[in-house]
Design a protein around this motif. Structure first.
Motif, PDB file in Angstrom:
ATOM      1  N   VAL A 132       0.875  -1.179   0.000  1.00 20.31           N
ATOM      2  CA  VAL A 132       0.000   0.000   0.000  1.00 20.31           C
ATOM      3  C   VAL A 132       0.909   1.225   0.000  1.00 20.31           C
ATOM      4  O   VAL A 132       1.733   1.393   0.902  1.00 20.31           O
ATOM      5  CB  VAL A 132      -0.949   0.029   1.207  1.00 20.31           C
ATOM      6  CG1 VAL A 132      -1.854   1.262   1.132  1.00 20.31           C
ATOM      7  CG2 VAL A 132      -1.801  -1.236   1.252  1.00 20.31           C
ATOM      8  N   PRO A 190      -4.154   6.623   1.083  1.00 16.55           N
ATOM      9  CA  PRO A 190      -3.722   5.555   0.163  1.00 16.55           C
ATOM     10  C   PRO A 190      -3.699   6.089  -1.265  1.00 16.55           C
ATOM     11  O   PRO A 190      -4.698   6.638  -1.749  1.00 16.55           O
ATOM     12  CB  PRO A 190      -4.791   4.473   0.343  1.00 16.55           C
ATOM     13  CG  PRO A 190      -5.447   4.769   1.653  1.00 16.55           C
ATOM     14  CD  PRO A 190      -5.396   6.259   1.803  1.00 16.55           C
ATOM     15  N   ILE A 243      -2.386   0.763  -4.517  1.00 17.50           N
ATOM     16  CA  ILE A 243      -2.238  -0.545  -3.909  1.00 17.50           C
ATOM     17  C   ILE A 243      -1.735  -1.501  -4.991  1.00 17.50           C
ATOM     18  O   ILE A 243      -2.276  -1.546  -6.095  1.00 17.50           O
ATOM     19  CB  ILE A 243      -3.547  -1.063  -3.302  1.00 17.50           C
ATOM     20  CG1 ILE A 243      -3.963  -0.175  -2.116  1.00 17.50           C
ATOM     21  CG2 ILE A 243      -3.404  -2.517  -2.829  1.00 17.50           C
ATOM     22  CD1 ILE A 243      -5.255  -0.596  -1.460  1.00 17.50           C
ATOM     23  N   THR A 258      -0.722  -5.568  -5.648  1.00 20.17           N
ATOM     24  CA  THR A 258      -0.761  -6.933  -5.129  1.00 20.17           C
ATOM     25  C   THR A 258       0.014  -7.867  -6.054  1.00 20.17           C
ATOM     26  O   THR A 258       0.180  -7.586  -7.242  1.00 20.17           O
ATOM     27  CB  THR A 258      -2.200  -7.455  -4.976  1.00 20.17           C
ATOM     28  OG1 THR A 258      -2.770  -7.681  -6.282  1.00 20.17           O
ATOM     29  CG2 THR A 258      -3.072  -6.476  -4.209  1.00 20.17           C
TER      30      THR A 258
END
Length: 249
Positions: free
Chosen positions: A192, A199, A202, A204
């Motif tokens: 993050v 934020p 993000i 992943t």
């Protein structure tokens, strides 16, 4: 009052966590495939690495320590015990198991051990609510109150032993792929990126988050990047630098 109750319910998910995710709620058996026969079991409270779920079933991995006498041809014998790094028993094989990422750890005199990864499938009800990082982040992002988000993010970083690092005006909080491989060096699972307290992005590694109102989504191989703000090409280059910074060499 409604926000306070919601915040307390989220905090309850993280209270009492040890480091790393995802946590077994009770002693659990893992199957060879979804709805398959049991092949090994782990004690309550043990941490596992989970892949993306399918119909409520997670493929999962666990780093374990083993006695060399229990292993032959990259397979663990039925009934053999799993140990943690300190030597405490944490589970056992119920059937002969294929092992992944086998390393020999030389010890003093005859105290040689093997470190390996076992893999199986487990249903979602056996995993502590809120201990899967992507699911926890999806819930945090659904909150409208920024101070509540910040408090829950802090709890999440502590629960997962996250690493923090600065990159050209951004702060990256990194959760690693604990228990996926036997080596000490691990790839990131989730990053993050914050600009200030918000934020910004993000990222992943093979996982999905549920989030609304993103400005841009980029998928490149296993990497999924969610941008919450309009980004320049130079900022995207910073995000690429962040990705490659947290991959194992």
């Amino acid at each position: 009052m409604k926000r306070t109750i919601l915040l307390l319910s989220f905090l309850a998910l993280f209270t009492g966590y040890s480091l790393d995710a995802q946590i077994l709620e009770e002693k659990a058996q893992f199957s060879e495939k979804a709805r398959g026969s049991a092949i090994f079991e782990l004690n309550s409270g043990e941490h596992i690495y989970t892949y993306e779920p399918e119909d409520g079933w997670y493929k999962a991995r666990k780093k374990v320590f083993l006695k060399p006498a229990d292993v032959a041809d990259n397979r663990l014998s039925a009934g053999a015990a799993f140990y943690n790094e300190e030597g405490a028993k944490i589970g056992q094989a119920l059937e002969s198991l294929r092992l992944y990422d086998i390393d020999t750890l030389k010890g003093f005199r005859s105290d040689t051990r093997l470190c390996a990864v076992v893999q199986g499938y487990i249903f979602e009800t056996k995993i502590e609510d809120g201990s899967v990082p992507e699911e926890a982040i999806s819930k945090i992002l659904a909150l409208k109150n920024r101070s509540e988000q910040q408090e829950l993010f802090a709890e999440l970083w502590e629960a997962n032993d996250a690493e923090s690092r600065e990159f050209e005006g951004f702060e990256a909080q990194v959760i690693y792929e604990t228990d996926k491989v036997s080596s000490e060096q691990k790839d990131f699972r989730l990053i993050v990126v914050f600009r200030g307290s918000s934020p910004y992005t993000i990222i992943t590694n093979g996982h999905t988050i549920e989030v609304e109102k993103i400005k841009e989504f980029v998928e490149d191989g296993n990497f999924k990047t969610y941008y919450f703000y309009k980004v320049s090409e130079s900022q995207k280059e910073v995000m690429e630098d962040i990705i490659y910074t947290f991959l194992a060499l």
